[in-house]
Scaffold this motif. Sequence first.
Motif, PDB file in Angstrom:
ATOM      1  N   THR A  96      24.469 -17.902  30.951  1.00  0.00           N
ATOM      2  CA  THR A  96      24.655 -17.509  29.553  1.00  0.00           C
ATOM      3  C   THR A  96      23.909 -16.211  29.302  1.00  0.00           C
ATOM      4  O   THR A  96      23.197 -15.712  30.178  1.00  0.00           O
ATOM      5  N   SER A  97      24.019 -15.716  28.079  1.00  0.00           N
ATOM      6  CA  SER A  97      23.300 -14.483  27.723  1.00  0.00           C
ATOM      7  C   SER A  97      21.927 -14.772  27.128  1.00  0.00           C
ATOM      8  O   SER A  97      21.293 -13.886  26.575  1.00  0.00           O
ATOM      9  N   MET A  98      21.460 -16.019  27.257  1.00  0.00           N
ATOM     10  CA  MET A  98      20.160 -16.383  26.686  1.00  0.00           C
ATOM     11  C   MET A  98      19.020 -15.757  27.484  1.00  0.00           C
ATOM     12  O   MET A  98      19.010 -15.806  28.711  1.00  0.00           O
ATOM     13  N   GLY A 157      14.828 -17.820  24.600  1.00  0.00           N
ATOM     14  CA  GLY A 157      15.841 -18.681  23.987  1.00  0.00           C
ATOM     15  C   GLY A 157      16.772 -17.971  23.022  1.00  0.00           C
ATOM     16  O   GLY A 157      17.478 -18.613  22.255  1.00  0.00           O
ATOM     17  N   PHE A 215      20.029 -15.556  22.379  1.00  0.00           N
ATOM     18  CA  PHE A 215      21.265 -15.083  23.011  1.00  0.00           C
ATOM     19  C   PHE A 215      21.416 -13.595  22.720  1.00  0.00           C
ATOM     20  O   PHE A 215      21.494 -13.188  21.566  1.00  0.00           O
ATOM     21  N   SER A 240      32.572 -16.587  24.173  1.00  0.00           N
ATOM     22  CA  SER A 240      31.745 -17.262  23.167  1.00  0.00           C
ATOM     23  C   SER A 240      30.805 -18.293  23.797  1.00  0.00           C
ATOM     24  O   SER A 240      29.666 -18.431  23.364  1.00  0.00           O
ATOM     25  N   GLY A 275      27.929 -16.537  25.255  1.00  0.00           N
ATOM     26  CA  GLY A 275      27.067 -16.011  24.198  1.00  0.00           C
ATOM     27  C   GLY A 275      26.387 -17.066  23.357  1.00  0.00           C
ATOM     28  O   GLY A 275      25.651 -16.745  22.429  1.00  0.00           O
ATOM     29  N   GLY A 276      26.626 -18.364  23.642  1.00  0.00           N
ATOM     30  CA  GLY A 276      25.917 -19.430  22.945  1.00  0.00           C
ATOM     31  C   GLY A 276      26.659 -20.049  21.765  1.00  0.00           C
ATOM     32  O   GLY A 276      26.110 -20.889  21.066  1.00  0.00           O
ATOM     33  N   SER A 277      27.898 -19.684  21.534  1.00  0.00           N
ATOM     34  CA  SER A 277      28.639 -20.201  20.383  1.00  0.00           C
ATOM     35  C   SER A 277      28.961 -21.683  20.531  1.00  0.00           C
ATOM     36  O   SER A 277      29.329 -22.149  21.612  1.00  0.00           O
ATOM     37  N   THR A 278      28.850 -22.403  19.422  1.00  0.00           N
ATOM     38  CA  THR A 278      29.242 -23.810  19.401  1.00  0.00           C
ATOM     39  C   THR A 278      30.320 -24.089  18.358  1.00  0.00           C
ATOM     40  O   THR A 278      30.870 -25.182  18.329  1.00  0.00           O
TER      41      THR A 278
END
Length: 168
Positions: free
Chosen positions: A6-8, A12, A14, A41, A44-47
């Motif tokens: 991920t991009s984190m 923590g 993003f 997404s 990039g952390g999208s939920t």
Amino acid sequence: MNDKPTSMNADGIFEPFSSEDVPVEEWSQGTRFGSTYRYLSGFGGSTHVGVQLEELSPGMESSLNHYHMLEEEHAFVLEGEMTLKLGDKTYVMKAGHYVCFPAGQKAGHSFYNHSDAPCRFLMMGEKNPNEVLFYPENQRVGVRLMGEGYVRSSQIEYWERVDTDKPG
């Protein structure tokens, strides 16, 4: 591409990223369906919102024709061209073309690459855990919450098969 899932960052958070950093995924079903995509997404952390950069090869169809009851979906063509199948009509979509599929619009949609070159486009939509999808070609109803699909052999009205004159 990098090796991060991920991009984190280490704190923590993003952070921004290049689409080239996102792993390429591929799927296919027989010789009719399939594409490659980068699930932007998710990386990039999208939920709540789904965005993927998709590439549809010549002669391939993006998905089984379907419509959404709870989710809205959008597509924006970046390069190339393809045919949008929308209900009983077709539309040629080229770079710069955009389409929205509102939730509850009972017209199935899918893309077919009729050209001799790949077509790259963005797909954007909601990620509703309670989504219900309908597939006109095979009459399948998908219920995401249950992870199941059903065949819709007939549809009845709300009061159909109910004796409305019999006391409770």
